[in-house]
Write a protein that holds these residues in place. Structure first.
Motif, PDB file in Angstrom:
ATOM      1  N   LEU A 196     -18.360  -0.126  -6.483  1.00 24.46           N
ATOM      2  CA  LEU A 196     -17.767   0.956  -5.710  1.00 24.46           C
ATOM      3  C   LEU A 196     -17.077   0.342  -4.498  1.00 24.46           C
ATOM      4  CD1 LEU A 196     -20.664   3.595  -5.737  1.00 24.46           C
ATOM      5  CD2 LEU A 196     -18.611   3.532  -7.184  1.00 24.46           C
ATOM      6  N   VAL A 197     -15.828   0.707  -4.285  1.00 26.97           N
ATOM      7  CA  VAL A 197     -15.075   0.127  -3.177  1.00 26.97           C
ATOM      8  C   VAL A 197     -14.535   1.229  -2.270  1.00 26.97           C
ATOM      9  CG1 VAL A 197     -14.435  -1.912  -4.513  1.00 26.97           C
ATOM     10  CG2 VAL A 197     -12.892   0.067  -4.465  1.00 26.97           C
ATOM     11  N   ASP A 198     -14.299   0.856  -1.018  1.00 26.68           N
ATOM     12  CA  ASP A 198     -13.614   1.737  -0.079  1.00 26.68           C
ATOM     13  C   ASP A 198     -12.119   1.495  -0.239  1.00 26.68           C
ATOM     14  OD1 ASP A 198     -16.171   2.275   0.732  1.00 26.68           O
ATOM     15  OD2 ASP A 198     -16.066   1.028   2.532  1.00 26.68           O
ATOM     16  N   ILE A 199     -11.362   2.572  -0.321  1.00 28.05           N
ATOM     17  CA  ILE A 199      -9.926   2.389  -0.521  1.00 28.05           C
ATOM     18  C   ILE A 199      -9.121   2.889   0.680  1.00 28.05           C
ATOM     19  CG2 ILE A 199     -10.016   2.378  -3.032  1.00 28.05           C
ATOM     20  CD1 ILE A 199      -9.021   5.292  -2.979  1.00 28.05           C
ATOM     21  N   VAL A 200      -8.068   2.131   0.976  1.00 28.44           N
ATOM     22  CA  VAL A 200      -7.074   2.478   1.985  1.00 28.44           C
ATOM     23  C   VAL A 200      -5.754   2.595   1.236  1.00 28.44           C
ATOM     24  CG1 VAL A 200      -5.830   1.687   4.035  1.00 28.44           C
ATOM     25  CG2 VAL A 200      -8.281   1.195   3.785  1.00 28.44           C
ATOM     26  N   ALA A 201      -5.070   3.709   1.386  1.00 27.63           N
ATOM     27  CA  ALA A 201      -3.806   3.881   0.673  1.00 27.63           C
ATOM     28  C   ALA A 201      -2.739   4.369   1.635  1.00 27.63           C
ATOM     29  CB  ALA A 201      -3.970   4.858  -0.484  1.00 27.63           C
ATOM     30  N   ALA A 202      -1.499   3.988   1.354  1.00 29.98           N
ATOM     31  CA  ALA A 202      -0.371   4.357   2.222  1.00 29.98           C
ATOM     32  C   ALA A 202       0.877   4.585   1.386  1.00 29.98           C
ATOM     33  CB  ALA A 202      -0.114   3.261   3.253  1.00 29.98           C
ATOM     34  N   THR A 203       1.614   5.640   1.721  1.00 31.32           N
ATOM     35  CA  THR A 203       2.923   5.821   1.097  1.00 31.32           C
ATOM     36  C   THR A 203       3.893   4.806   1.688  1.00 31.32           C
ATOM     37  OG1 THR A 203       3.147   7.631   2.707  1.00 31.32           O
ATOM     38  CG2 THR A 203       2.853   8.234   0.391  1.00 31.32           C
ATOM     39  N   ASN A 204       4.721   4.237   0.832  1.00 26.28           N
ATOM     40  CA  ASN A 204       5.636   3.187   1.276  1.00 26.28           C
ATOM     41  C   ASN A 204       7.070   3.582   0.945  1.00 26.28           C
ATOM     42  OD1 ASN A 204       7.004   0.788   1.845  1.00 26.28           O
ATOM     43  ND2 ASN A 204       5.276  -0.471   1.163  1.00 26.28           N
ATOM     44  N   ARG A 205       7.843   3.886   1.963  1.00 22.66           N
ATOM     45  CA  ARG A 205       9.211   4.382   1.752  1.00 22.66           C
ATOM     46  C   ARG A 205      10.155   3.260   1.303  1.00 22.66           C
ATOM     47  NH1 ARG A 205      10.777   8.126   6.806  1.00 22.66           N
ATOM     48  NH2 ARG A 205      12.227   9.021   5.310  1.00 22.66           N
ATOM     49  N   TRP A 206       9.748   2.030   1.524  1.00 22.80           N
ATOM     50  CA  TRP A 206      10.597   0.885   1.171  1.00 22.80           C
ATOM     51  C   TRP A 206      10.885   0.867  -0.323  1.00 22.80           C
ATOM     52  CZ3 TRP A 206      13.581  -2.625   3.406  1.00 22.80           C
ATOM     53  CH2 TRP A 206      13.923  -3.774   2.685  1.00 22.80           C
ATOM     54  N   ASP A 207       9.813   1.081  -1.125  1.00 20.73           N
ATOM     55  CA  ASP A 207       9.996   1.017  -2.569  1.00 20.73           C
ATOM     56  C   ASP A 207       9.506   2.285  -3.269  1.00 20.73           C
ATOM     57  OD1 ASP A 207       7.397   0.535  -1.972  1.00 20.73           O
ATOM     58  OD2 ASP A 207       7.275  -1.445  -2.899  1.00 20.73           O
ATOM     59  N   ASN A 208       9.386   3.375  -2.486  1.00 19.73           N
ATOM     60  CA  ASN A 208       9.063   4.683  -3.055  1.00 19.73           C
ATOM     61  C   ASN A 208       7.807   4.638  -3.905  1.00 19.73           C
ATOM     62  OD1 ASN A 208       9.536   7.453  -3.412  1.00 19.73           O
ATOM     63  ND2 ASN A 208      10.522   7.100  -5.388  1.00 19.73           N
ATOM     64  N   ARG A 209       6.723   4.116  -3.335  1.00 21.34           N
ATOM     65  CA  ARG A 209       5.481   4.049  -4.076  1.00 21.34           C
ATOM     66  C   ARG A 209       4.301   4.182  -3.119  1.00 21.34           C
ATOM     67  NH1 ARG A 209       3.877  -0.535  -7.163  1.00 21.34           N
ATOM     68  NH2 ARG A 209       1.836  -0.194  -6.260  1.00 21.34           N
ATOM     69  N   MET A 210       3.119   4.007  -3.671  1.00 21.58           N
ATOM     70  CA  MET A 210       1.913   4.028  -2.858  1.00 21.58           C
ATOM     71  C   MET A 210       1.266   2.654  -2.925  1.00 21.58           C
ATOM     72  SD  MET A 210      -1.226   6.745  -3.013  1.00 21.58           S
ATOM     73  CE  MET A 210      -2.058   6.133  -4.453  1.00 21.58           C
ATOM     74  N   ASP A 211       0.900   2.122  -1.777  1.00 24.57           N
ATOM     75  CA  ASP A 211       0.170   0.861  -1.717  1.00 24.57           C
ATOM     76  C   ASP A 211      -1.312   1.187  -1.562  1.00 24.57           C
ATOM     77  OD1 ASP A 211       2.606  -0.524  -1.709  1.00 24.57           O
ATOM     78  OD2 ASP A 211       2.716  -0.480   0.483  1.00 24.57           O
ATOM     79  N   VAL A 212      -2.137   0.496  -2.326  1.00 22.58           N
ATOM     80  CA  VAL A 212      -3.580   0.731  -2.260  1.00 22.58           C
ATOM     81  C   VAL A 212      -4.302  -0.594  -2.003  1.00 22.58           C
ATOM     82  CG1 VAL A 212      -5.557   1.806  -3.389  1.00 22.58           C
ATOM     83  CG2 VAL A 212      -3.249   2.507  -4.022  1.00 22.58           C
ATOM     84  N   TYR A 213      -5.299  -0.524  -1.145  1.00 23.71           N
ATOM     85  CA  TYR A 213      -6.102  -1.693  -0.804  1.00 23.71           C
ATOM     86  C   TYR A 213      -7.573  -1.317  -0.932  1.00 23.71           C
ATOM     87  CZ  TYR A 213      -1.684  -2.725   1.539  1.00 23.71           C
ATOM     88  OH  TYR A 213      -0.355  -2.904   1.810  1.00 23.71           O
ATOM     89  N   ARG A 214      -8.412  -2.323  -1.183  1.00 25.93           N
ATOM     90  CA  ARG A 214      -9.840  -2.136  -0.994  1.00 25.93           C
ATOM     91  C   ARG A 214     -10.222  -2.909   0.262  1.00 25.93           C
ATOM     92  NH1 ARG A 214     -12.988  -6.541  -2.357  1.00 25.93           N
ATOM     93  NH2 ARG A 214     -12.022  -8.105  -3.692  1.00 25.93           N
TER      94      ARG A 214
END
Ligand code: CA
Ligand code: CA
Ligand code: CA
Ligand code: CA
Ligand code: CA
Length: 385
Positions: free
Chosen positions: A125-143
């Motif tokens: 189980l991981v904690d996730i941080v996510a952000a919308t990225n306008r540079w490439d029209n996607r979502m970046d996700v991190y643990r």
């Protein structure tokens, strides 16, 4: 000063400055050397009934364009929690609770960022941080690695989106299914709900719902207990929708600009108390303060506060994103933490201000709840997916 607030717009600042100086209002309103301070002056105009609140800390300045914060709570040592903020021209930055930089990730143009806990990725189980990225029209996700407090990218594929350019964003964890979702919107007011799932050790998503809010949206927050989505329509107000993927396209108006909100309606966040109590908080950007609503629908308006200069820290103005945690986060924020973007730190730089939650709660009349115990975002009460 009050009627002028209704005339939000770019032509206001000079007129407001004159009033502001005549009335000798807060320190952030005082003229200082240089053009930059002049830019800050009108920004300290607030509703007269906004309760003043002092910040206790601030992050280091962001050279680009800060917008939206999120608080990540450390699982075993809350004093080691992080404030994560977007720099819209550069990437994500994380800071410790003293405001010192921990990590900087060059990732393009992240706009809004959010956090959830306990996503099943691989065998853990991981904690996730996510952000919308306008540079490439996607979502970046991190643990988040709790040992090092570093964000590690785990972005997968995101299928089926028809958004022209991702913009506002928030996460939702369904209390019924335990599933994780992202709500992503664009500047046309098109909103999509993406189901998030693990795939080859990364976090992927696909569109499961779409609706139109009718005008430019950005800030949003989900209520993970009450299954609600609150969405800011920037120049119109706040709307409430069901957060489950089958909830349809009909929203209910919570508040409109002109009454308690001066456009843009920007960041939204949620303070969780026991049994569905708590608060929805909204950044009323052009009045430089924050409107507080009851968390329980129909979400009546309760009052407002503004973050003034003090403790060696400048006042907060023209806020985009906000976040709040009810949890005890180390000695300085033992009753919770409210974080707000500040458009003008050391102009032209901007940053994020940190406010003890009890400073907000006790400034309001009647006082707001201070409840660091009832809500734990890592709660295992949720069903497993
Ligand atoms: Ca956020
Ligand atoms: Ca905006
Ligand atoms: Ca924004
Ligand atoms: Ca400031
Ligand atoms: Ca400062």
């Amino acid at each position: 000063m009050y009627p002028a607030l209704r005339r939000q717009g770019k032509a206001l600042p000079l007129a407001l400055c004159a009033v502001c100086l005549a009335l000798v209002v807060p320190a952030g309103c005082q003229p200082g050397p240089g053009l930059g301070r002049a830019t800050e002056m009108p920004a300290r105009t607030v509703f007269p009934d906004a309760r003043p609140v002092l910040p206790a800390g601030e992050t280091e300045s962001v050279p680009g364009d800060a917008d939206d914060p999120a608080v990540w709570v450390h699982p075993s040592d809350p004093a080691r929690s992080l404030v994560i903020g977007t720099d819209k021209h550069a990437g994500l930055v994380t800071w410790d609770l003293d405001g010192h930089e921990v990590q900087r990730i060059a990732s393009g143009e992240p706009n809004n960022v959010d956090v959830r806990y306990g996503f099943a990725l691989g065998d853990r189980l991981v904690d996730i941080v996510a952000a919308t990225n306008r540079w490439d029209n996607r979502m970046d996700v991190y643990r988040v690695d709790p040992g090092t407090r570093r964000l590690i990218e785990v972005s997968g594929r995101f299928a089926g989106s028809e958004l022209e350019e991702v913009y506002g964003f928030c996460l939702y964890r369904s209390p019924g299914s335990g599933r994780f979702y992202a709500f992503v919107n664009d500047t046309h007011g098109d909103v999509e709900q993406w189901l998030l799932y693990p795939e080859d050790g990364r976090l992927s998503g696909r569109r499961v719902r779409a609706f139109a809010a009718g005008a430019r949206t950005e800030g949003c927050v989900a209520d993970d207990e009450q299954r609600q989505l609150y969405l800011g329509v920037e120049d119109r107000g706040i709307w409430r929708y069901g957060a489950e993927p089958d909830a349809g396209a009909e929203g209910t108006q919570v508040d409109v600009t002109g009454a308690h909100l001066v456009a843009d309606v920007e960041g939204l966040t949620m303070y969780y108390g026991a049994n569905g109590t708590g608060y929805l908080i909204a950044s009323s950007q052009s009045s430089n303060d924050f409107a507080v609503y009851d968390r329980r629908p129909p979400n009546p308006y309760l009052g407002r506060f503004t973050i003034v200069a003090g403790n060696g820290i400048d006042a907060v103005s023209h806020t985009d994103g906000i976040d709040v945690s009810n949890l005890a986060l180390g000695p300085r924020y033992a009753q919770g933490l409210f974080v707000a973007h500040d458009h003008a730190d050391e102009i032209p730089r901007n940053n994020y201000k940190l406010v003890p939650w009890e400073s907000v709660a006790l400034a309001m009349a009647p006082a707001l709840l201070v409840d660091p115990a009832s809500w734990d975002p890592r709660s295992t009460r949720l069903a497993t997916p």
